[in-house]
Motif scaffolding. Structure first.
Motif, PDB file in Angstrom:
ATOM      1  N   CYS A   1      -7.543  -0.829  -4.995  1.00 63.38           N
ATOM      2  CA  CYS A   1      -7.236   0.259  -5.744  1.00 63.38           C
ATOM      3  C   CYS A   1      -7.796   0.379  -6.711  1.00 63.38           C
ATOM      4  O   CYS A   1      -8.606  -0.765  -7.428  1.00 63.38           O
TER       5      CYS A   1
ATOM      6  N   PHE B   1      -6.451   4.860  -4.331  1.00 59.79           N
ATOM      7  CA  PHE B   1      -7.279   3.751  -3.422  1.00 59.79           C
ATOM      8  C   PHE B   1      -8.524   4.038  -2.863  1.00 59.79           C
ATOM      9  O   PHE B   1      -8.828   5.363  -2.610  1.00 59.79           O
TER      10      PHE B   1
ATOM     11  N   TYR C   1       0.920  -1.275  -0.051  1.00 60.93           N
ATOM     12  CA  TYR C   1      -0.058  -0.057  -0.134  1.00 60.93           C
ATOM     13  C   TYR C   1       0.823   1.303   0.013  1.00 60.93           C
ATOM     14  O   TYR C   1       0.525   2.167  -0.734  1.00 60.93           O
TER      15      TYR C   1
ATOM     16  N   VAL D   1      -7.618  -3.935   0.907  1.00 58.98           N
ATOM     17  CA  VAL D   1      -7.784  -2.469   0.480  1.00 58.98           C
ATOM     18  C   VAL D   1      -8.011  -2.693  -1.079  1.00 58.98           C
ATOM     19  O   VAL D   1      -7.614  -3.749  -1.848  1.00 58.98           O
TER      20      VAL D   1
ATOM     21  N   THR E   1       0.773   3.973  -3.125  1.00 62.06           N
ATOM     22  CA  THR E   1       0.434   5.097  -2.715  1.00 62.06           C
ATOM     23  C   THR E   1       1.606   6.100  -3.030  1.00 62.06           C
ATOM     24  O   THR E   1       1.293   7.071  -3.949  1.00 62.06           O
TER      25      THR E   1
END
Length: 157
Positions: free
Chosen positions: A141, A124, A114, A139, A118
């Protein structure tokens, strides 16, 4: 009864093949074949789908595009990225819709993945979330065209 099917590929239609290749490379994919030979498409210049391919795929005769096949760890399924030009296209489905709404990739270290993505500017839906009874972290994206990609780290211990 013998198994009838095995994994082949998942097709993701994109608006910009080069940007999408770069995005999927951030996720660890590599170009397997710089085109889709059986559709007559290459990574280079636009070319017309053969009539039989257009018929089978349900797109108008004369549809043109570019494409490539990408892979993750030499395994299946592959991902076909296809840029079709001159067609009206809708946004990808979202998690609330019916049908294929997201791809899922397994991570060994979701927090690090992540942070890396990022830093590379990947969008995300939220920060990573810990799921029911801490069984997994998840998570989601978004690729350059809005396709959802779930990243999942499972904790089985």
């Amino acid at each position: 009864m013998a198994q009838r099917f095995g994994w082949g590929h998942i097709n993701v239609n994109v608006s910009n093949l080069d940007a999408s290749i770069a995005f999927y490379e951030l996720l660890g994919f590599s170009v397997f074949i710089p085109g889709i030979p059986y559709l007559g498409l290459t990574r280079g210049e636009d070319s017309a789908l053969p009539d039989e391919a257009a018929t089978a795929l349900g797109v108008p005769m004369g549809t043109q595009g570019r494409a490539c096949i990408m892979q993750l760890d030499n395994g299946f399924p592959k991902i076909d990225l296809t840029e079709l030009t001159g067609l009206e296209q809708r946004a990808p489905l979202q998690n609330r819709d019916r049908g294929l709404v997201r791809l899922c990739l397994v991570s060994q270290d979701l927090a690090a993945d992540y942070d890396y993505l990022t830093d590379q500017g990947v969008e995300f839906l939220s920060p990573p979330q810990t799921c029911h009874q801490r069984m997994a972290e998840i998570v989601t994206c978004v690729d350059p065209d809005g396709t959802l990609i779930e990243l999942l780290q499972v904790h089985l211990d």
